[in-house]
Design a protein around this motif. Structure first.
Motif, PDB file in Angstrom:
ATOM      1  N   ILE A 166     117.994  66.151  29.455  1.00 51.96           N
ATOM      2  CA  ILE A 166     119.053  67.017  28.917  1.00 51.96           C
ATOM      3  C   ILE A 166     120.233  66.144  28.520  1.00 51.96           C
ATOM      4  O   ILE A 166     120.741  65.370  29.331  1.00 51.96           O
ATOM      5  N   GLY A 167     120.682  66.284  27.279  1.00 52.04           N
ATOM      6  CA  GLY A 167     121.863  65.565  26.825  1.00 52.04           C
ATOM      7  C   GLY A 167     123.104  66.437  26.919  1.00 52.04           C
ATOM      8  O   GLY A 167     123.015  67.657  27.040  1.00 52.04           O
ATOM      9  N   LYS A 168     124.244  65.771  26.926  1.00 50.37           N
ATOM     10  CA  LYS A 168     125.516  66.507  26.833  1.00 50.37           C
ATOM     11  C   LYS A 168     125.975  66.336  25.394  1.00 50.37           C
ATOM     12  O   LYS A 168     126.177  65.197  24.951  1.00 50.37           O
ATOM     13  N   ASP A 169     126.141  67.435  24.654  1.00 50.67           N
ATOM     14  CA  ASP A 169     126.545  67.447  23.246  1.00 50.67           C
ATOM     15  C   ASP A 169     125.430  66.978  22.316  1.00 50.67           C
ATOM     16  O   ASP A 169     125.062  67.682  21.382  1.00 50.67           O
ATOM     17  N   THR A 170     124.909  65.775  22.559  1.00 46.14           N
ATOM     18  CA  THR A 170     123.821  65.289  21.696  1.00 46.14           C
ATOM     19  C   THR A 170     122.743  64.651  22.564  1.00 46.14           C
ATOM     20  O   THR A 170     122.974  64.293  23.706  1.00 46.14           O
ATOM     21  N   LEU A 171     121.573  64.493  21.964  1.00 46.68           N
ATOM     22  CA  LEU A 171     120.477  63.770  22.628  1.00 46.68           C
ATOM     23  C   LEU A 171     119.620  63.155  21.531  1.00 46.68           C
ATOM     24  O   LEU A 171     119.071  63.868  20.683  1.00 46.68           O
ATOM     25  N   SER A 172     119.525  61.830  21.556  1.00 45.53           N
ATOM     26  CA  SER A 172     118.754  61.136  20.516  1.00 45.53           C
ATOM     27  C   SER A 172     117.308  61.617  20.477  1.00 45.53           C
ATOM     28  O   SER A 172     116.699  61.888  21.511  1.00 45.53           O
ATOM     29  N   VAL A 173     116.779  61.694  19.254  1.00 46.16           N
ATOM     30  CA  VAL A 173     115.377  62.084  19.075  1.00 46.16           C
ATOM     31  C   VAL A 173     114.446  61.060  19.738  1.00 46.16           C
ATOM     32  O   VAL A 173     113.277  61.335  19.992  1.00 46.16           O
ATOM     33  N   ARG A 174     114.988  59.890  20.020  1.00 47.08           N
ATOM     34  CA  ARG A 174     114.147  58.885  20.678  1.00 47.08           C
ATOM     35  C   ARG A 174     113.597  59.356  22.018  1.00 47.08           C
ATOM     36  O   ARG A 174     112.537  58.927  22.439  1.00 47.08           O
ATOM     37  N   HIS A 175     114.379  60.207  22.697  1.00 50.62           N
ATOM     38  CA  HIS A 175     113.873  60.740  23.966  1.00 50.62           C
ATOM     39  C   HIS A 175     112.622  61.587  23.758  1.00 50.62           C
ATOM     40  O   HIS A 175     111.818  61.734  24.678  1.00 50.62           O
ATOM     41  N   ASP A 176     112.484  62.133  22.544  1.00 50.34           N
ATOM     42  CA  ASP A 176     111.272  62.910  22.256  1.00 50.34           C
ATOM     43  C   ASP A 176     110.031  62.032  22.378  1.00 50.34           C
ATOM     44  O   ASP A 176     108.926  62.537  22.601  1.00 50.34           O
ATOM     45  N   ALA A 177     110.211  60.718  22.212  1.00 49.64           N
ATOM     46  CA  ALA A 177     109.069  59.803  22.280  1.00 49.64           C
ATOM     47  C   ALA A 177     108.719  59.443  23.715  1.00 49.64           C
ATOM     48  O   ALA A 177     107.650  58.885  23.982  1.00 49.64           O
ATOM     49  N   GLU A 178     109.611  59.763  24.650  1.00 49.72           N
ATOM     50  CA  GLU A 178     109.289  59.468  26.051  1.00 49.72           C
ATOM     51  C   GLU A 178     108.236  60.429  26.597  1.00 49.72           C
ATOM     52  O   GLU A 178     107.437  60.065  27.462  1.00 49.72           O
ATOM     53  N   MET A 179     108.292  61.668  26.106  1.00 52.82           N
ATOM     54  CA  MET A 179     107.395  62.697  26.665  1.00 52.82           C
ATOM     55  C   MET A 179     105.919  62.321  26.516  1.00 52.82           C
ATOM     56  O   MET A 179     105.174  62.350  27.494  1.00 52.82           O
ATOM     57  N   PRO A 180     105.483  61.953  25.275  1.00 56.03           N
ATOM     58  CA  PRO A 180     104.062  61.604  25.143  1.00 56.03           C
ATOM     59  C   PRO A 180     103.696  60.367  25.972  1.00 56.03           C
ATOM     60  O   PRO A 180     102.556  60.260  26.444  1.00 56.03           O
ATOM     61  N   ALA A 181     104.638  59.458  26.196  1.00 57.87           N
ATOM     62  CA  ALA A 181     104.335  58.286  27.028  1.00 57.87           C
ATOM     63  C   ALA A 181     104.064  58.716  28.467  1.00 57.87           C
ATOM     64  O   ALA A 181     103.162  58.194  29.134  1.00 57.87           O
ATOM     65  N   VAL A 182     104.833  59.695  28.943  1.00 53.84           N
ATOM     66  CA  VAL A 182     104.602  60.213  30.299  1.00 53.84           C
ATOM     67  C   VAL A 182     103.266  60.961  30.358  1.00 53.84           C
ATOM     68  O   VAL A 182     102.469  60.774  31.288  1.00 53.84           O
ATOM     69  N   ILE A 183     103.036  61.799  29.348  1.00 54.52           N
ATOM     70  CA  ILE A 183     101.755  62.532  29.299  1.00 54.52           C
ATOM     71  C   ILE A 183     100.600  61.534  29.355  1.00 54.52           C
ATOM     72  O   ILE A 183      99.631  61.714  30.099  1.00 54.52           O
ATOM     73  N   HIS A 184     100.734  60.450  28.596  1.00 55.37           N
ATOM     74  CA  HIS A 184      99.670  59.450  28.558  1.00 55.37           C
ATOM     75  C   HIS A 184      99.447  58.826  29.929  1.00 55.37           C
ATOM     76  O   HIS A 184      98.307  58.679  30.387  1.00 55.37           O
TER      77      HIS A 184
END
Lengths: 462, 462
Positions: A140-158
């Motif tokens: 969860i970001g405050k105000d903004t959150l880089s789309v780069r964090h979206d790439a962390e999810m598949p790495a965890v899933i993997h």
């Protein structure tokens, strides 16, 4: 005498199945922690007023309300208003409430995992649970959150699904902006209408392409044939390599701003997947993925087991723009995924991927002679000190009975120390799995079994 | 906008406190497994008819009933009968139901542990929780269960509280038969009357010896002075060594059969405690321990922290004759203990024994330069592969901000890999705890930090 039974729609396991399930949860938790997510637990019940911010929806029809005996007695005489407490039906609303409530005590981006049960007051039917585990992570970001964090999810899933040892799987990615932009380009610009088309597309795997196309050109939607054709071609795109994924994105052209944004985001996410070392065989873009929820606004994920498509997605999630608008004026964008562990466990068992575990007890110290109990206890103490789970037969029952117990319980090693062994200061070890027997010096027992057990753990999946 | 908040009487922790709590539960679980106990989880709600076998008691007045929206709507028009579901208020009744229901699939003696939350519909007040964790173990026999299993419980208590690192503690033991026999010898033979005296004695620590004695010779009990004196002397017995414990038992004489049985049982339990390597400083006989529950029939336990007597017992339990008489005709004797983890956690924090944990995240990989993100991700991948929990700064924010985040989150190591480091193929490591900084070859980073982290874990308590 009351018949002992549980209510339908709940999962209750025998110990060896519970061990297998617990190992699955442990793998999930360990990997969530490995990627830097912090544990959060919330109470099973929330104040109804806080939990049910959006009234009248599907959710509220399924909620379980909670009342103490006293409250129940009062309610009988009252106006039948909503009870004060209700069981959580997911982990997202409690997360929103938690972040809003503790906003000033948290460090953002806030990375949390939560592994708890959730409750749905559903009519009981096969595959539907009234109580089930969800295993969620969110950033969860405050105000903004880089789309780069979206790439962390598949790495965890993997990481999680690799360690679970469930065979080949594919993390399927899409982006809601990309979808919206594409539909705008076809003249389907209005939000509600897009949502309806997306909802149809979401049924692609269940209903099949022909049925979905027929609905799109039928009276409900009334799309032109060529528009329906372009939609059908679009939503059947599945990339088969990293380069192919990028090529599929290039092929969409620049189009409108929304499309371009979606393409750029998905391209960045895929690039970072590669940078994180996720093998390209394990992810793909799939333009049909929309996720039913209006909630998601950018990247969306589903995960499928290659050899078991009938199971559907085993891990899903996506990006959302504002987590907690019901509770705070702060803008809290986030991205997250969820594993429905209870359902997954049953599905993996049905598919034969997961079987009953051996016992969590590594060793049973048998007892041949009442006079040797103190020796048994001392042997067990040494084993435990070496990190080996051990139990002791406290009575010198018939040896056949002791072995029967160990066998039924799924315990691998039985250790015996009788008169003969004591005379030579050795112990006899029976390996019930390998069906072999050996002797080892009493002082070397813990070290010897430690090696055997570590070898076994290194070889085992879940 | 709705104010985000929880209902009173529940525990919700910030992440670093949740980490400390989670470590406590992990220690308990690990030790329960070490002693060969098998995991069981039961649904949060039971059928009310099954859960509430004894009607009208304290328990039923505190129970939480559960109703789905539909059931609630129907109930409004109905006769106000009891809702179908209720939340468990302890783990004992679900255990009884579980063992009776699955009797033919379990291996006896059945050794189970269960770590779950339980619910009490209490009026909220300080120290009283509506939702709290219980961590239970029980050994259940079929038809019979040797008293030797009673000696396993203190060994587990010893292992758990030693590893929790809460300072010196004493496991206090008594036996209900010994108590009953003693009172019979004084002419207090009737069961109900004994129970009332025992209940008074149970208040000894709270009310003090004088107040209890006054009650015993007062109008409610009307005991003779010399009888009251013998009771008061008896219940103030605390052994101060293994030999002293045995001497205290010898001093009771043979008396009646019940007394003799109780003495023999307690002697056997204490002997086996020694055989299991529990230090004699950590256990004592205490003839005042009765446990309030009529449920217990033999050995009873309480555990106190030597430096914090005000906390009271942190782990209690005992032997019971028949677990599941409401559900099965089988005779199921058992012995068990329970740790109320939620209450314990708060008490340990208040007593200053437990403090906020460092983060479960070991390393934050900082980002000085957007172009180095792929390197950061690769460094994190290597750390995670070595079993180190790591998170990555996904954006090159000001370095001061990145450090501020790590500091607030309680992360020990920050790793930096900028232009300078890249040129020399090293990484800079800042140890925020030791307030020192060092460089290490990029390929040696994971190994180096692994050693540091293992040293820290070896030194830390919970």
């Amino acid at each position: 005498m009351i018949k002992p039974r549980t209510t339908p729609g709940v999962m209750e396991l025998l110990p060896r199945d519970q061990i297998a399930f617990q190992r699955m949860l442990d793998v999930i938790r360990r990997n969530y922690e490995r990627f830097g997510f912090l544990p959060v637990e919330t109470p099973v019940f929330e104040l109804s007023e806080v939990l049910l911010t959006k009234t009248g929806g599907e959710t509220e029809r399924q909620v379980y309300f909670v009342q103490s005996t006293g409250a129940l007695a009062n309610a009988a005489e009252s106006d039948g208003s909503q009870p004060e407490l209700a069981l959580r039906f997911d982990l997202t609303v409690p997360l929103a409430r938690y972040v809003a409530q503790h906003e000033h005590d948290l460090a953002f981006p806030f990375r949390r995992y939560q592994i708890q049960r959730v409750y749905r007051g559903e009519r009981a039917q096969r595959g539907r649970f009234r109580e089930f585990y969800q295993c969620d992570i969110d950033v969860i970001g405050k105000d903004t959150l880089s789309v780069r964090h979206d790439a962390e999810m598949p790495a965890v899933i993997h990481a999680v699904f690799s360690e679970l040892g469930v065979g080949e799987f594919t993390i399927q990615l899409n982006n809601r902006k990309l979808l919206r932009g594409f539909f705008e380009g076809l003249g389907i610009a209005e939000g509600e209408r897009q949502a309806l088309v997306l909802r149809e597309i979401d049924k692609l795997d269940k209903r099949g392409a022909d049925a979905v196309r027929a609905t799109l050109v039928g009276p409900d939607f009334g799309l032109a044939d060529n528009v329906a054709d372009r939609i059908m071609a679009f939503v059947q795109v599945r990339s088969n390599s990293h380069a192919d994924a990028l090529a599929r994105l290039d092929a969409l052209g620049s189009g409108n701003t929304t499309l371009a944004e979606g393409v750029a985001e998905l391209r960045e996410v895929i690039g970072l997947l590669k940078a994180q070392g996720v093998p390209e065989t394990d992810y793909a873009v799939n333009f049909s993925i929309a996720r039913g929820l209006d909630y998601y606004t950018g990247t969306v994920y589903e995960t499928t087991l290659d050899a078991h498509p009938q199971i559907g997605s085993v891990c899903s999630g996506g990006r959302y723009e504002n987590l907690a608008s019901s509770y705070t004026k702060s803008r809290l964008p986030g991205v997250g995924i969820s594993i429905g562990a209870t359902r997954l466990f049953f599905q993996l068992r049905e598919a034969g991927i997961l079987s009953t575990a051996e016992s969590s007890v590594d060793v049973m110290v048998g007892l041949m002679d009442e006079a040797r109990l103190a020796d048994s206890l001392d042997i067990a103490r040494q084993l435990r000190g070496a990190g080996i789970n051990a139990e002791v037969q406290m009575e010198a029952k018939k040896l056949a009975k002791q072995f029967q117990y160990a066998d039924k319980a799924g315990i691998r090693f039985v250790v015996l120390y009788g008169e003969d062994e004591a005379a030579r200061n050795v112990v006899t070890v029976k390996d019930l799995r390998a069906k072999e027997q050996f002797e080892v010096a009493r002082d070397d027992l813990a070290r010897t079994l430690r090696v055997e057990i570590e070898q076994q753990r290194a070889m085992g999946g879940v």
